[in-house]
Motif scaffolding. Structure first.
Motif, PDB file in Angstrom:
ATOM      1  N   GLN A  76      40.030 -41.205   6.046  1.00 24.23           N
ATOM      2  CA  GLN A  76      39.934 -40.435   5.771  1.00 24.23           C
ATOM      3  C   GLN A  76      38.578 -39.738   6.869  1.00 24.23           C
ATOM      4  O   GLN A  76      37.726 -40.972   7.033  1.00 24.23           O
ATOM      5  CB  GLN A  76      39.005 -40.179   3.757  1.00 24.23           C
ATOM      6  N   THR A  77      38.706 -38.724   7.182  1.00 25.69           N
ATOM      7  CA  THR A  77      37.504 -37.957   8.577  1.00 25.69           C
ATOM      8  C   THR A  77      36.338 -38.177   7.487  1.00 25.69           C
ATOM      9  O   THR A  77      35.829 -37.788   6.261  1.00 25.69           O
ATOM     10  CB  THR A  77      38.121 -37.076   9.082  1.00 25.69           C
ATOM     11  N   PRO A  78      35.178 -37.802   8.626  1.00 27.02           N
ATOM     12  CA  PRO A  78      33.854 -37.539   8.053  1.00 27.02           C
ATOM     13  C   PRO A  78      33.656 -36.582   7.464  1.00 27.02           C
ATOM     14  O   PRO A  78      32.634 -36.491   6.431  1.00 27.02           O
ATOM     15  CB  PRO A  78      32.675 -38.267   9.231  1.00 27.02           C
ATOM     16  N   PHE A  79      34.575 -35.621   7.414  1.00 30.51           N
ATOM     17  CA  PHE A  79      34.061 -34.069   6.726  1.00 30.51           C
ATOM     18  C   PHE A  79      34.898 -34.336   5.208  1.00 30.51           C
ATOM     19  O   PHE A  79      34.961 -33.516   4.574  1.00 30.51           O
ATOM     20  CB  PHE A  79      34.879 -33.114   7.601  1.00 30.51           C
ATOM     21  N   VAL A 101      43.725 -36.555  18.749  1.00 35.09           N
ATOM     22  CA  VAL A 101      43.331 -37.872  19.748  1.00 35.09           C
ATOM     23  C   VAL A 101      42.277 -37.683  20.547  1.00 35.09           C
ATOM     24  O   VAL A 101      42.781 -36.658  21.636  1.00 35.09           O
ATOM     25  CB  VAL A 101      45.111 -38.615  20.159  1.00 35.09           C
ATOM     26  N   LYS A 102      41.698 -38.344  21.184  1.00 36.38           N
ATOM     27  CA  LYS A 102      40.783 -38.133  22.266  1.00 36.38           C
ATOM     28  C   LYS A 102      40.601 -39.320  23.240  1.00 36.38           C
ATOM     29  O   LYS A 102      40.190 -40.726  22.733  1.00 36.38           O
ATOM     30  CB  LYS A 102      39.705 -37.630  21.462  1.00 36.38           C
ATOM     31  N   TYR A 103      40.284 -39.260  23.817  1.00 40.60           N
ATOM     32  CA  TYR A 103      40.186 -40.345  24.933  1.00 40.60           C
ATOM     33  C   TYR A 103      38.790 -40.068  25.656  1.00 40.60           C
ATOM     34  O   TYR A 103      39.046 -39.202  26.855  1.00 40.60           O
ATOM     35  CB  TYR A 103      41.852 -40.128  25.823  1.00 40.60           C
ATOM     36  N   VAL A 116      38.668 -42.816  22.221  1.00 36.15           N
ATOM     37  CA  VAL A 116      37.391 -42.644  20.892  1.00 36.15           C
ATOM     38  C   VAL A 116      37.226 -41.859  19.953  1.00 36.15           C
ATOM     39  O   VAL A 116      36.381 -41.221  19.494  1.00 36.15           O
ATOM     40  CB  VAL A 116      36.605 -41.891  22.055  1.00 36.15           C
ATOM     41  N   THR A 117      38.772 -41.694  19.327  1.00 35.89           N
ATOM     42  CA  THR A 117      38.851 -40.258  18.201  1.00 35.89           C
ATOM     43  C   THR A 117      38.373 -40.845  17.058  1.00 35.89           C
ATOM     44  O   THR A 117      37.696 -40.370  16.750  1.00 35.89           O
ATOM     45  CB  THR A 117      40.481 -40.726  17.685  1.00 35.89           C
ATOM     46  N   GLU A 118      37.710 -42.334  16.608  1.00 32.42           N
ATOM     47  CA  GLU A 118      36.282 -42.467  16.005  1.00 32.42           C
ATOM     48  C   GLU A 118      35.599 -42.504  15.784  1.00 32.42           C
ATOM     49  O   GLU A 118      34.456 -42.789  15.288  1.00 32.42           O
ATOM     50  CB  GLU A 118      36.828 -43.825  15.548  1.00 32.42           C
ATOM     51  N   PHE A 134      31.573 -31.014  18.223  1.00 28.27           N
ATOM     52  CA  PHE A 134      31.868 -32.301  18.171  1.00 28.27           C
ATOM     53  C   PHE A 134      30.793 -33.179  18.077  1.00 28.27           C
ATOM     54  O   PHE A 134      29.546 -32.904  18.750  1.00 28.27           O
ATOM     55  CB  PHE A 134      32.518 -32.855  19.370  1.00 28.27           C
ATOM     56  N   VAL A 135      30.661 -33.867  17.475  1.00 29.87           N
ATOM     57  CA  VAL A 135      29.413 -34.456  16.883  1.00 29.87           C
ATOM     58  C   VAL A 135      29.521 -36.193  16.283  1.00 29.87           C
ATOM     59  O   VAL A 135      30.658 -36.360  15.908  1.00 29.87           O
ATOM     60  CB  VAL A 135      28.574 -34.020  15.884  1.00 29.87           C
ATOM     61  N   ALA A 136      28.383 -36.782  16.268  1.00 26.97           N
ATOM     62  CA  ALA A 136      28.889 -38.001  16.032  1.00 26.97           C
ATOM     63  C   ALA A 136      29.269 -38.308  14.382  1.00 26.97           C
ATOM     64  O   ALA A 136      28.429 -37.778  13.739  1.00 26.97           O
ATOM     65  CB  ALA A 136      27.538 -38.960  16.090  1.00 26.97           C
ATOM     66  N   PRO A 137      29.933 -39.182  14.102  1.00 31.09           N
ATOM     67  CA  PRO A 137      30.790 -39.103  12.304  1.00 31.09           C
ATOM     68  C   PRO A 137      29.684 -39.316  11.786  1.00 31.09           C
ATOM     69  O   PRO A 137      29.873 -38.694  10.140  1.00 31.09           O
ATOM     70  CB  PRO A 137      31.367 -40.386  12.823  1.00 31.09           C
ATOM     71  N   GLY A 138      28.354 -39.875  12.019  1.00 28.32           N
ATOM     72  CA  GLY A 138      27.356 -39.988  11.154  1.00 28.32           C
ATOM     73  C   GLY A 138      26.574 -38.527  11.054  1.00 28.32           C
ATOM     74  O   GLY A 138      25.147 -38.644   9.950  1.00 28.32           O
ATOM     75  N   GLU A 139      26.565 -37.705  11.550  1.00 24.16           N
ATOM     76  CA  GLU A 139      26.428 -36.256  11.536  1.00 24.16           C
ATOM     77  C   GLU A 139      27.268 -35.310  11.275  1.00 24.16           C
ATOM     78  O   GLU A 139      26.755 -34.146  11.077  1.00 24.16           O
ATOM     79  CB  GLU A 139      25.234 -36.151  13.391  1.00 24.16           C
ATOM     80  N   ALA A 140      27.917 -35.539  11.091  1.00 22.06           N
ATOM     81  CA  ALA A 140      29.476 -34.487  10.937  1.00 22.06           C
ATOM     82  C   ALA A 140      29.562 -33.927   9.124  1.00 22.06           C
ATOM     83  O   ALA A 140      29.206 -32.489   9.338  1.00 22.06           O
ATOM     84  CB  ALA A 140      30.870 -35.695  10.121  1.00 22.06           C
TER      85      ALA A 140
END
Length: 405
Positions: A19-22, A70-72, A151-153, A211-217
């Motif tokens: 599950q995504t952060p959102f 997917v992000k690299y 760095v997808t996650e 784009f943000v860090a997961p904790g700020e999503a």
């Protein structure tokens, strides 16, 4: 003592979709519970109503979760040289603070994937795409002083698209974005959040990706929704986005073409010239790149076997995955994506045709559609005409500064 279950690794076949952060916000809004798997994540197909969500893209503002993309991260003294070696475009022309749409190939000139290449600095890039290619990237990096990591996650992403998208960002406190041109990147701080924002998207409309860090999503989601309440902001699923991207003439890996590494049959692979991306191939750039010799030979000899074309089809019955015929008899290709376009009021499609059809032979094309009529299928043979893509074009996509409607 009650035995404790050992947690399964995330790549175990019994592990549910991530599950995504959102996801907490999207799941709360979902009235349909229509989900699909995207790169191992649970993603929304439809949240409330696909038609309503589509019109939010074209008439207001839409919010779509792109975290599963997917992000690299590609970083190091040889990052530019590596990306130039990897992709078909001339990366030396990509300035810091800009994005480049591109694709990359195997040694036979067949497309492995397409995606966007972000350049943050002379030595820092981010490659975003549909499929996972870490092994290919690492093998290709031998001899280059460069570090590559998926760095997808580590990055949560939202796509904010539509004519009021700039107004939403303005109301949310994003200052100075009026000078951003298409494919520009900015790193900004707003409401205590560190946000990377690009003027990019997959709808052919005015839009941005954040784009943000997961904790700020969740804080970013709430900020945009609150700011967008007066601008018609609507959370959307992929069904609406897919219709918008078709109108924009954009292609999707493993939908409009099969990526070279996932193709089971060798004849299913395609070169950039065969999927409408020949314009990206920089045969004149100084560095060698993967597939260059094969692509140069194909360009010189006209050896492309297929072409990807836009079709305008009679009637209003969508022709998704229908067969295409010449003179109603000879099968010459198939529809890869098709739909009735509410904005253009046309029955549109993207089709893969065998040359010379779609290239030098462009007339007398027909599409075979099976339409449900009172619980029985009726075969329809309807005319189709090759037309230019995109099907939908609006000046607001590139207007700088954007409108604030």
């Amino acid at each position: 003592m009650t035995p404790r279950a050992t947690p399964l690794p995330r790549d175990h076949f019994l592990t549910p979709l991530w599950q995504t952060p959102f996801h907490p916000r999207i799941a709360t809004l979902s009235q349909t519970q229509q989900w699909y798997a995207w790169a191992g994540y649970q993603a929304a197909q439809v949240i409330r109503d696909a038609e309503q969500e589509y019109f939010a893209i074209r008439n207001a503002a839409s919010l779509f979760d792109i975290t599963p993309m997917v992000k690299y991260r590609i970083e190091g003294p040889d990052a530019e040289a590596f990306c130039d070696r990897l992709t078909v475009r001339d990366v030396t022309k990509l300035k810091a603070g800009r994005v480049q749409y591109t694709c990359w190939c195997d040694d036979e000139g067949k497309v492995l994937d397409d995606g966007t290449l972000f350049r943050f600095s002379p030595t820092e890039f981010r490659l975003c795409c549909q499929e996972r290619h870490l092994n290919w990237l690492l093998d290709s990096a031998i001899g280059f002083e460069v570090e590559i990591a998926e760095v997808t996650e580590e990055i949560a992403g939202l796509s904010l698209q539509g004519p009021t998208s700039f107004a939403v960002l303005n109301a949310a406190g994003f200052a100075g974005l009026d000078t951003m041109k298409p494919f520009d990147i900015r790193r900004v701080a707003v409401a205590g959040l560190e946000v990377t924002i690009s003027r990019t998207g997959f709808t052919g409309d005015l839009g941005y990706e954040l784009f943000v860090a997961p904790g700020e999503a969740l804080a970013l989601w709430d900020l945009l929704v609150e700011a967008g309440c007066r601008h018609g902001i609507t959370a959307i699923g992929y069904a609406a986005l897919n219709l918008a991207r078709l109108e924009a003439g954009f292609i999707v890996a493993n939908a409009d073409f099969v990526t070279a590494e996932t193709a089971i049959r060798a004849d299913r692979r395609r070169s950039p010239y065969e999927i409408g991306l020949g314009r990206l191939v920089a045969l004149d750039k100084q560095r060698h790149f993967n597939g260059r010799r094969a692509l140069a030979r194909e360009a010189a000899t006209g050896a492309s076997r297929y072409c990807l074309v836009g079709l305008d089809i009679d009637g209003n019955v969508p022709a998704d995955h229908a067969l295409v015929y010449h003179r109603g008899r000879r099968e010459v290709g198939h529809i890869t994506a098709g739909a009735w376009s509410p904005t253009t009021k046309r029955n549109i499609a993207i089709a893969s045709l065998e040359r010379p059809y779609g290239d030098t032979v462009t007339d007398d094309l027909w599409v075979e559609i099976y339409a449900m009529r009172e619980l029985a299928y009726q075969k329809l043979m309807v005319r189709a005409r090759i037309v230019d893509r995109p099907f939908f074009v609006h000046p607001r996509r590139t207007a700088t500064p954007p409108g604030t409607m």
